[in-house]
Design an enzyme around this catalytic site. Sequence first.
Site, PDB file in Angstrom:
ATOM      1  CG  HIS A 100      35.221  38.686  47.572  1.00 50.35           C
ATOM      2  ND1 HIS A 100      35.947  39.581  46.851  1.00 50.35           N
ATOM      3  CD2 HIS A 100      36.003  38.339  48.628  1.00 50.35           C
ATOM      4  CE1 HIS A 100      37.122  39.768  47.419  1.00 50.35           C
ATOM      5  NE2 HIS A 100      37.196  39.024  48.499  1.00 50.35           N
ATOM      6  CG  ASP A 103      33.392  40.899  44.839  1.00 51.26           C
ATOM      7  OD1 ASP A 103      33.349  41.662  45.809  1.00 51.26           O
ATOM      8  OD2 ASP A 103      34.343  40.125  44.597  1.00 51.26           O
ATOM      9  CG  HIS A 270      48.666  40.662  51.015  1.00 55.78           C
ATOM     10  ND1 HIS A 270      47.665  39.722  50.924  1.00 55.78           N
ATOM     11  CD2 HIS A 270      48.073  41.856  50.745  1.00 55.78           C
ATOM     12  CE1 HIS A 270      46.514  40.317  50.613  1.00 55.78           C
ATOM     13  NE2 HIS A 270      46.754  41.610  50.498  1.00 55.78           N
TER      14      HIS A 270
HETATM   15  C1  XLS Z   1      42.817  41.809  50.531  1.00 48.08           C
HETATM   16  C2  XLS Z   1      42.926  40.564  49.778  1.00 48.08           C
HETATM   17  C3  XLS Z   1      41.646  40.162  49.088  1.00 48.08           C
HETATM   18  C4  XLS Z   1      41.691  38.725  48.671  1.00 48.08           C
HETATM   19  C5  XLS Z   1      40.361  38.135  48.371  1.00 48.08           C
HETATM   20  O1  XLS Z   1      43.793  42.454  50.909  1.00 48.08           O
HETATM   21  O2  XLS Z   1      43.970  40.668  48.869  1.00 48.08           O
HETATM   22  O3  XLS Z   1      41.381  41.008  48.026  1.00 48.08           O
HETATM   23  O4  XLS Z   1      42.524  38.534  47.587  1.00 48.08           O
HETATM   24  O5  XLS Z   1      39.546  38.104  49.482  1.00 48.08           O
HETATM   25 NI    NI Z   2      44.418  39.338  47.339  1.00 49.33          NI
HETATM   26 NI    NI Z   3      45.752  43.076  49.153  1.00 49.93          NI
END
Ligand code: XLS
Ligand code: NI
Ligand code: NI
Length: 437
Positions: A100, A103, A270
Amino acid sequence: MPAFPDVQKIRYEGPRSKNLLAFRHYNADEVVEGKTMRDHLRFSVVYWHTFRGAGADPFGPGCAVRPWKLSDGTVGDAIERAGMAFEFIEKLGAPYYAFHDRDVAPEGANLAESNKNLDAVAKVLKEHQDRTGIKLLWGTANLFSNPRYVHGAATSCNADVFAFAAAQVKKALEVTKELGGEGYTFWGGREGYQNLYNTDMKRELDHLAKFLHMAVDYAKEIGFTGQFYIEPKPKEPTKHQYDSDAAACINFLRAYGLEKHLKLNLETNHATLAGHSMMHEMETAGSQGYLGSIDANTGDELLGWDTDQFPTNLYLTTQCMLSLMKYGGFKTGGVNFDAKVRRESFEPVDLFHAHIGGMDAFAAGLKIAAAIRAEGELAKFVQDRYRSWDTGIGAEIESGKQSFKSLEAYMLKQGEAAACTSGRQEMLENLVNRYLY
Ligand code: XLS
Ligand code: NI
Ligand code: NI
């Protein structure tokens, strides 16, 4: 000064090796199904967890010990950290990384200052890329940490926040292009809601689509040809994230005319938060032509939040690789370790153990999946299971030659459907196990 003076370049030593700082399965140059492991897996290290994560949890700050400064600090600190990050990635032997904007460089007092900081660090990143051959898998912008994004970014109720986010993504796209990034990811950080009483959902979704269209237009304008990804996640930080799972994302993209411009970046943890397996998400995306890249990690079945652990489960990696290879492998994406070491694993060397384990688990998954594919029993079973569609009435339905009326006539004549056969789930689970041990 080296950050990891005691760690040499990680080498492949084969399945019998007892060296915990060596690969037992990941042999970058080994050819599987006509392609090197390096090209199948396209491993990527993430800047956020690996070089910025301190291990904080809701009960206390992180306690990671790192040879670089973890807090934002100065541009000088960021530049020093970048050198150490590349030392790590190079010793690990991963061909890619991802970040990002915030980062890699500290946010300034205003947008102009933040952009300047980013430019200064990007210049150094470019030098490290050129020196090491390590490439940028994808870039992204952090549109969720700063307090201005409290109500979201592209879906904020505040139009000025949308404008700020647009400016931030514009810059992140320019930097990604400058660094030869092969993609750009949108994870909807706080694009969702906590409460529907205060939310105009339709308006927020319209704005999100507008934002993505602007990104696509700008990419075209500057000649950025990398692949755009949207990353599904059902919750955290909001109660409901709009990009909740692969199916919801694909529907959103199609509803707003974005289907040609974005693919999905799927993440295991996720998927499980959405009540799906990773294989389910990969099949959903792959079967519709949206399989772009994967964020490789895993959750903890006893905790149930986005713990982002490193993947070590061979069933998981085998299933990922079976699905990925079925849809032709990565075109632009890779296996991106969006994963973090546990708070208790606070020593620098733990970063190596974590990545080596994840890379080996995926390499083993690749070999197992390739063996399953070479034998062909699983594929043959599936093909056989649908054989009633290959000829006769099935083939005629598929080719559009039948209607409700003609099917009624057919069934009146038959009297009853042909008998079904067993799904053989247990037999197939045993079959897969045969390749694992
Ligand atoms: C957060 C996401 C994030 C994305 C990038 O849960 O996984 O890390 O991969 O913004
Ligand atoms: Ni991610
Ligand atoms: Ni994640």
